[in-house]
Design a protein around this motif. Structure first.
Motif, PDB file in Angstrom:
ATOM      1  N   THR A 510       0.856  -1.186   0.000  1.00  0.00           N
ATOM      2  CA  THR A 510       0.000   0.000   0.000  1.00  0.00           C
ATOM      3  C   THR A 510       0.888   1.231   0.000  1.00  0.00           C
ATOM      4  N   TRP A 511       0.266   2.382  -0.255  1.00  0.00           N
ATOM      5  CA  TRP A 511       0.988   3.656  -0.268  1.00  0.00           C
ATOM      6  C   TRP A 511       0.876   4.315   1.103  1.00  0.00           C
ATOM      7  N   SER A 512       1.997   4.720   1.671  1.00  0.00           N
ATOM      8  CA  SER A 512       1.966   5.528   2.884  1.00  0.00           C
ATOM      9  C   SER A 512       2.085   7.006   2.543  1.00  0.00           C
ATOM     10  N   GLN A 513       2.665   7.317   1.386  1.00  0.00           N
ATOM     11  CA  GLN A 513       2.743   8.667   0.838  1.00  0.00           C
ATOM     12  C   GLN A 513       2.755   8.524  -0.682  1.00  0.00           C
ATOM     13  N   ALA A 555      -1.800   1.886   5.223  1.00  0.00           N
ATOM     14  CA  ALA A 555      -0.981   3.017   5.643  1.00  0.00           C
ATOM     15  C   ALA A 555      -1.491   4.280   4.965  1.00  0.00           C
ATOM     16  N   ALA A 556      -1.186   5.423   5.561  1.00  0.00           N
ATOM     17  CA  ALA A 556      -1.583   6.721   5.006  1.00  0.00           C
ATOM     18  C   ALA A 556      -0.728   7.784   5.685  1.00  0.00           C
ATOM     19  N   PRO A 557      -0.556   8.959   5.040  1.00  0.00           N
ATOM     20  CA  PRO A 557       0.237  10.018   5.654  1.00  0.00           C
ATOM     21  C   PRO A 557      -0.287  10.393   7.038  1.00  0.00           C
ATOM     22  N   PRO A 560      -1.409   5.903  11.764  1.00  0.00           N
ATOM     23  CA  PRO A 560      -0.737   4.671  12.177  1.00  0.00           C
ATOM     24  C   PRO A 560      -0.744   3.640  11.051  1.00  0.00           C
ATOM     25  N   THR A 561       0.317   2.859  10.962  1.00  0.00           N
ATOM     26  CA  THR A 561       0.362   1.749  10.012  1.00  0.00           C
ATOM     27  C   THR A 561      -0.317   0.539  10.653  1.00  0.00           C
ATOM     28  N   LEU A 562      -1.199  -0.100   9.887  1.00  0.00           N
ATOM     29  CA  LEU A 562      -1.933  -1.273  10.357  1.00  0.00           C
ATOM     30  C   LEU A 562      -1.472  -2.497   9.574  1.00  0.00           C
TER      31      LEU A 562
END
Length: 596
Positions: A510-513, A555-557, A560-562
């Motif tokens: 997934t993308w966190s940013q 995840a997302a900007p 928290p990362t799950l």
């Protein structure tokens, strides 16, 4: 020289010699370097020059260590070269970026005065283009450097063009900066990471604008463009007025009154957002001395954000301004036990209570909220296989024609107009109109030969897609046309390479940013990995409390990362941490997702 000064000089030379002598293999470090914002007084200190009495191996290793410093045309690295070689060395070729382990050994039969040959070997990550864009090109560096000895002093006499720069040294001497362009269709902001030398600090603003003027890289071809016309350039160096406003005067852009208001606004948007990345929040843009935007001699980030559509301005990948406020971000969702539930803002609170986020779907397997949180796309399982459903959050969902034996977790475009997913190993795009999803054409011919994908996620700005196929992460640009068509651009494998330097055994991504991905899977000791989309960076957060393999990630900007492992759902704060915290109500079959 006094005895005390001689003792000090001896101690310094001894320390330098000790550091170089301990480098039979150049030591590596994966610690993230915190880089300064423009205006900070300190700059990277120049690497020490050659130590007295240094042998050929130490000289070559010193040259590599110093090559990360670009100040004064690599003056620190030139100190390791013979005078004639220093004057003719072409340091302007694109730097070759390698992993932190660099081996230096004598060529067989070499090492004796007056000449020596040293073989340099390292894992190649890619090259850094003149415009600061990193281009992944994994492979092996294997070159020979020849040295000569004159009056007992060894120096490099012959070496290949360009520099060999370790990733750690690149981190220490550059800072990642997002250069902002426009989506080719729709005109929304699109950021691209460039690596900008931090020295000299006084010219950072001018150099970052030079990179903006160079336009998007090939990676964004067909997906992004610039409102700045070809040939546009800075009329003068970027300056700062007495009241702290940064002045940017452009030229070769044509008469400012010949540009329509929309074009002027887009150019100002690109300039302001780009300079915000180096700590500049007040800009006076002009063309040949005339204000770029009529009636506005000064613009800030808040002004630029206010001119964007509401859904675009809320994107968390955009620079923010303390005076601006963003809407409350919709929550993450998790599908567990066939139900679609929201994840509390405090992820360690129970997620099994409360009503289902959507009704009418039997045995939900995965889901995702639209970026604005109003709609939800759900994959449900039935006797004939899986099907994609869509509906308002909190209401009944409607089935779509998108169905198959396997349907992957859905992913929304930033404007919420489309949902993408994987159906039986094939990417599928569905457009939403009047609450109904309808499959529309998507050219995925560039994926041929990579294996059937199982996971698909659109980037937060919608210009790229990440997929998982055969345990590898694939990245492709999303190219759109004005008639509504879409296709995937050239595909590349993210971080292939040797064990320890590659993304392998990936089960979900997934993308966190917009420029960073989180991948999870079966990699030994590294079930969670964070990679930059350009392939330069690869790091692993803590694994404490996790039981691999890790099967799903969200995840997302600034969120928290799950992740999901063999014992349930876990959370790690956006700021990092030493341990993962259990999220009550999750299970080893849960599937989390942030909006988008």
């Amino acid at each position: 020289m006094t005895p005390s000064r001689r003792r000090l000089l001896a101690a310094v030379l001894g320390l330098v010699a000790l550091l170089l002598a301990g480098c039979a293999t150049v030591p590596g470090s994966s610690d993230v370097t915190v880089l300064r914002r423009v205006g900070d007084p300190a700059e990277p200190s120049a690497p020490p020059g050659p130590a007295r009495g240094a042998g050929p191996l130490e000289i070559v290793r010193g040259w590599i260590l110093a090559s990360g410093s670009t100040a004064e045309r690599h003056s620190a690295a030139r100190a390791y070269l013979a005078p004639a070689t220093a004057g003719s060395w072409d340091d302007g070729a694109s730097p070759t970026v390698v992993s932190d382990r660099v081996d230096t050994t004598f060529v067989t039969g070499s090492g004796q005065s007056p000449d020596a040959s040293v073989r340099v070997r390292a894992d190649k990550l890619g090259t850094l283009r003149p415009d600061g864009a990193f281009v992944a090109d994994p492979g092996t560096v294997d070159v020979t450097v020849r040295l000569t000895q004159d009056n007992g002093v060894w120096r490099i006499a012959d070496l290949p063009p360009g520099t060999i720069v370790r990733r750690t040294d690149l981190r220490a001497n550059t800072r990642p900066v997002r250069i902002w362009f426009l989506a080719a269709v729709g005109g929304a902001p699109v950021g691209e990471t460039r690596y900008l030398a931090t020295s000299p600090a006084r010219s950072v603003a001018s150099r970052v604008l030079d990179e903006l003027l160079s336009g998007p890289s090939d990676d964004l071809r067909g997906a992004a463009l610039s409102a700045l016309p070809p040939g546009a350039m800075l009329r003068s160096a970027v300056g700062t007025s007495p009241d702290g406003v940064t002045t940017v005067d452009l030229t070769r852009i044509g008469p400012v009154d010949a540009l329509d208001e929309g074009r002027r606004t887009e150019i100002a948007q690109q300039i302001v957002l780009t300079l915000a990345g180096v700590g500049i929040d007040r800009v006076a843009p002009s063309v040949d001395g005339e204000p770029l935007v009529a009636g506005r001699t000064e613009l800030g980030v808040a002004d630029v954000l206010a001119a964007l559509p509401p859904l675009v301005r809320e994107r968390r990948d955009l620079p923010s301004d303390s005076a601006s406020s963003r809407a409350v971000t919709p929550p993450a969702v998790v599908v567990t036990g066939g139900r679609v539930l929201t994840v509390p803002e405090n992820p360690t609170a129970a997620s099994s209570g409360g009503p289902d986020l959507v009704t009418g779907v039997t045995d939900a397997r995965s889901a995702s909220l639209s970026p604005d949180g109003r709609d939800v796309a759900v994959v449900g399982n039935g006797p004939d296989g899986m099907r994609l459903w869509v509906g308002r959050s909190g209401a009944a969902a409607t089935p779509s024609p998108v169905a198959g034996q396997f349907v992957g977790r859905p992913s929304w475009t930033p404007d919420g107009s489309e949902v993408w997913t994987v159906v039986d190993g094939r990417p599928v795009r569905a457009a939403r109109a009047d609450g109904v999803l309808t499959p529309v054409a998507l050219d995925t011919s560039t994926l041929a030969g990579y294996g059937p994908p199982t996971t698909l996620r659109l980037s937060p700005d919608g210009t790229k897609v990440a997929l998982v196929a055969d345990g590898r992460v694939l990245v492709a640009t999303v190219v759109r046309d004005t008639s509504g068509g879409a296709r995937l651009g050239p595909v590349r494998v993210l971080r292939p390479g040797p064990v320890g330097e590659a993304l392998a055994g990936v089960l979900d991504v997934t993308w966190s940013q917009t420029d960073q991905l989180v991948a999870v899977g079966t990699a030994l000791g590294r079930p969670v990995q964070i990679a930059s989309v350009d392939g330069l960076e690869l790091d692993s957060p803590t694994t404490t409390n996790l039981t691999p393999p890790v099967t799903a990630v969200a995840a997302a900007p600034e969120r928290p990362t799950l992740v999901v492992d063999q014992s349930g759902l876990w959370s790690l704060p956006a700021s990092g941490g030493d341990v993962w915290s259990s999220v009550p109500g999750g299970s080893n079959s849960s599937v989390p997702a942030y909006p988008g």
